[in-house]
Motif scaffolding. Sequence first.
Motif, PDB file in Angstrom:
ATOM      1  N   ALA A  75       0.842  -1.204   0.000  1.00 12.63           N
ATOM      2  CA  ALA A  75       0.000   0.000   0.000  1.00 12.63           C
ATOM      3  C   ALA A  75       0.877   1.254   0.000  1.00 12.63           C
ATOM      4  N   GLU A  76       0.304   2.342  -0.452  1.00 13.95           N
ATOM      5  CA  GLU A  76       0.983   3.641  -0.405  1.00 13.95           C
ATOM      6  C   GLU A  76       0.569   4.367   0.866  1.00 13.95           C
ATOM      7  N   ASP A  77       1.355   5.351   1.266  1.00  5.99           N
ATOM      8  CA  ASP A  77       1.047   6.200   2.429  1.00  5.99           C
ATOM      9  C   ASP A  77       0.915   5.401   3.724  1.00  5.99           C
ATOM     10  N   VAL A  78       1.704   4.336   3.854  1.00  8.82           N
ATOM     11  CA  VAL A  78       1.659   3.514   5.064  1.00  8.82           C
ATOM     12  C   VAL A  78       2.368   4.235   6.201  1.00  8.82           C
ATOM     13  N   CYS A  79       1.778   4.149   7.390  1.00  4.63           N
ATOM     14  CA  CYS A  79       2.390   4.719   8.590  1.00  4.63           C
ATOM     15  C   CYS A  79       2.174   3.746   9.746  1.00  4.63           C
ATOM     16  N   ASP A  80       2.617   4.107  10.929  1.00  4.05           N
ATOM     17  CA  ASP A  80       2.494   3.197  12.071  1.00  4.05           C
ATOM     18  C   ASP A  80       1.047   3.001  12.519  1.00  4.05           C
ATOM     19  N   ARG A  81       0.117   3.802  11.989  1.00  7.72           N
ATOM     20  CA  ARG A  81      -1.306   3.657  12.321  1.00  7.72           C
ATOM     21  C   ARG A  81      -2.101   3.012  11.191  1.00  7.72           C
ATOM     22  N   SER A  82      -1.389   2.501  10.177  1.00  8.67           N
ATOM     23  CA  SER A  82      -2.047   1.887   9.020  1.00  8.67           C
ATOM     24  C   SER A  82      -2.669   0.554   9.375  1.00  8.67           C
ATOM     25  N   ARG A  83      -3.883   0.357   8.891  1.00  4.11           N
ATOM     26  CA  ARG A  83      -4.595  -0.914   9.035  1.00  4.11           C
ATOM     27  C   ARG A  83      -5.439  -1.128   7.788  1.00  4.11           C
ATOM     28  N   LEU A  84      -5.846  -2.363   7.571  1.00  2.00           N
ATOM     29  CA  LEU A  84      -6.825  -2.664   6.532  1.00  2.00           C
ATOM     30  C   LEU A  84      -8.189  -2.601   7.194  1.00  2.00           C
ATOM     31  N   SER A  85      -9.070  -1.772   6.668  1.00  2.00           N
ATOM     32  CA  SER A  85     -10.357  -1.564   7.334  1.00  2.00           C
ATOM     33  C   SER A  85     -11.220  -2.823   7.354  1.00  2.00           C
ATOM     34  N   VAL A  90     -15.738  -3.892  14.459  1.00  2.00           N
ATOM     35  CA  VAL A  90     -16.292  -2.915  15.389  1.00  2.00           C
ATOM     36  C   VAL A  90     -16.845  -3.612  16.638  1.00  2.00           C
ATOM     37  N   THR A  91     -16.482  -3.064  17.799  1.00  2.00           N
ATOM     38  CA  THR A  91     -17.030  -3.478  19.094  1.00  2.00           C
ATOM     39  C   THR A  91     -17.652  -2.244  19.735  1.00  2.00           C
ATOM     40  N   ALA A  92     -18.340  -2.434  20.841  1.00  2.00           N
ATOM     41  CA  ALA A  92     -18.936  -1.295  21.546  1.00  2.00           C
ATOM     42  C   ALA A  92     -17.858  -0.290  21.948  1.00  2.00           C
ATOM     43  N   GLY A  93     -16.657  -0.767  22.235  1.00  2.00           N
ATOM     44  CA  GLY A  93     -15.556   0.107  22.632  1.00  2.00           C
ATOM     45  C   GLY A  93     -15.006   0.967  21.513  1.00  2.00           C
ATOM     46  N   CYS A  94     -15.465   0.743  20.304  1.00  2.00           N
ATOM     47  CA  CYS A  94     -14.997   1.521  19.149  1.00  2.00           C
ATOM     48  C   CYS A  94     -15.809   2.788  18.926  1.00  2.00           C
ATOM     49  N   ASP A  95     -16.860   3.001  19.726  1.00  2.00           N
ATOM     50  CA  ASP A  95     -17.707   4.175  19.531  1.00  2.00           C
ATOM     51  C   ASP A  95     -16.869   5.442  19.566  1.00  2.00           C
ATOM     52  N   GLY A  96     -16.986   6.246  18.523  1.00  2.00           N
ATOM     53  CA  GLY A  96     -16.232   7.484  18.428  1.00  2.00           C
ATOM     54  C   GLY A  96     -14.916   7.351  17.689  1.00  2.00           C
ATOM     55  N   ALA A  97     -14.567   6.143  17.258  1.00  2.00           N
ATOM     56  CA  ALA A  97     -13.309   5.949  16.542  1.00  2.00           C
ATOM     57  C   ALA A  97     -13.296   6.761  15.255  1.00  2.00           C
ATOM     58  N   ARG A  98     -12.099   7.123  14.869  1.00  2.00           N
ATOM     59  CA  ARG A  98     -11.907   7.944  13.671  1.00  2.00           C
ATOM     60  C   ARG A  98     -10.841   7.307  12.811  1.00  2.00           C
ATOM     61  N   VAL A  99     -11.130   7.141  11.517  1.00  2.00           N
ATOM     62  CA  VAL A  99     -10.166   6.611  10.574  1.00  2.00           C
ATOM     63  C   VAL A  99     -10.030   7.604   9.422  1.00  2.00           C
ATOM     64  N   THR A 100      -8.832   7.679   8.891  1.00  2.00           N
ATOM     65  CA  THR A 100      -8.563   8.564   7.765  1.00  2.00           C
ATOM     66  C   THR A 100      -8.177   7.717   6.568  1.00  2.00           C
ATOM     67  N   VAL A 101      -8.838   7.967   5.453  1.00  2.00           N
ATOM     68  CA  VAL A 101      -8.513   7.280   4.208  1.00  2.00           C
ATOM     69  C   VAL A 101      -7.374   8.066   3.560  1.00  2.00           C
ATOM     70  N   PRO A 102      -6.232   7.427   3.319  1.00  2.00           N
ATOM     71  CA  PRO A 102      -5.096   8.156   2.732  1.00  2.00           C
ATOM     72  C   PRO A 102      -5.421   8.735   1.356  1.00  2.00           C
ATOM     73  N   ASP A 103      -4.751   9.817   1.021  1.00  2.00           N
ATOM     74  CA  ASP A 103      -4.951  10.450  -0.278  1.00  2.00           C
ATOM     75  C   ASP A 103      -4.713   9.483  -1.424  1.00  2.00           C
ATOM     76  N   SER A 104      -3.780   8.533  -1.244  1.00  2.00           N
ATOM     77  CA  SER A 104      -3.481   7.583  -2.315  1.00  2.00           C
ATOM     78  C   SER A 104      -4.657   6.674  -2.635  1.00  2.00           C
ATOM     79  N   ASN A 105      -5.631   6.544  -1.732  1.00  2.00           N
ATOM     80  CA  ASN A 105      -6.820   5.744  -2.004  1.00  2.00           C
ATOM     81  C   ASN A 105      -7.855   6.534  -2.801  1.00  2.00           C
ATOM     82  N   GLY A 106      -7.723   7.844  -2.820  1.00  2.00           N
ATOM     83  CA  GLY A 106      -8.714   8.691  -3.486  1.00  2.00           C
ATOM     84  C   GLY A 106      -8.521   8.678  -4.942  1.00  2.00           C
TER      85      GLY A 106
END
Length: 106
Positions: A75-85, A90-106
């Motif tokens: 993948a492009e734009d990989v960083c230490d917070r990169s994951r495959l969505s 999702v669990t109840a503890g994920c409420d409010g989580a925020r993910v950013t789609v890298p520009d390379s996916n756009g």
Amino acid sequence: MPEITYVVPDGTSHVVDVPVGQSVMDGSVRNNLPGIVAECGGSCSCATCHVHVDEQFAASFGEITDEERDLLEYAEDVCDRSRLSCQLVVTAGCDGARVTVPDSNG
């Protein structure tokens, strides 16, 4: 239902209710958000659903697997917070989580 915020490549944010047990990828695809292509349909065999998980929510999701880590090498734009969505269930503890789609996916 937990709310997940998706920041898509154009910079806009979309708050989506994602049922517990579904993936962050499912929430995006179900709502036609741009950037998460999900070519393999969530079978962890491509990297077209790559996102960056906000640091404060990284521990809310399961640990990264070796298979996921290997795919992120392509993948492009990989960083230490990169994951495959597709691997972010999702669990109840994920409420409010925020993910950013890298520009390379756009």
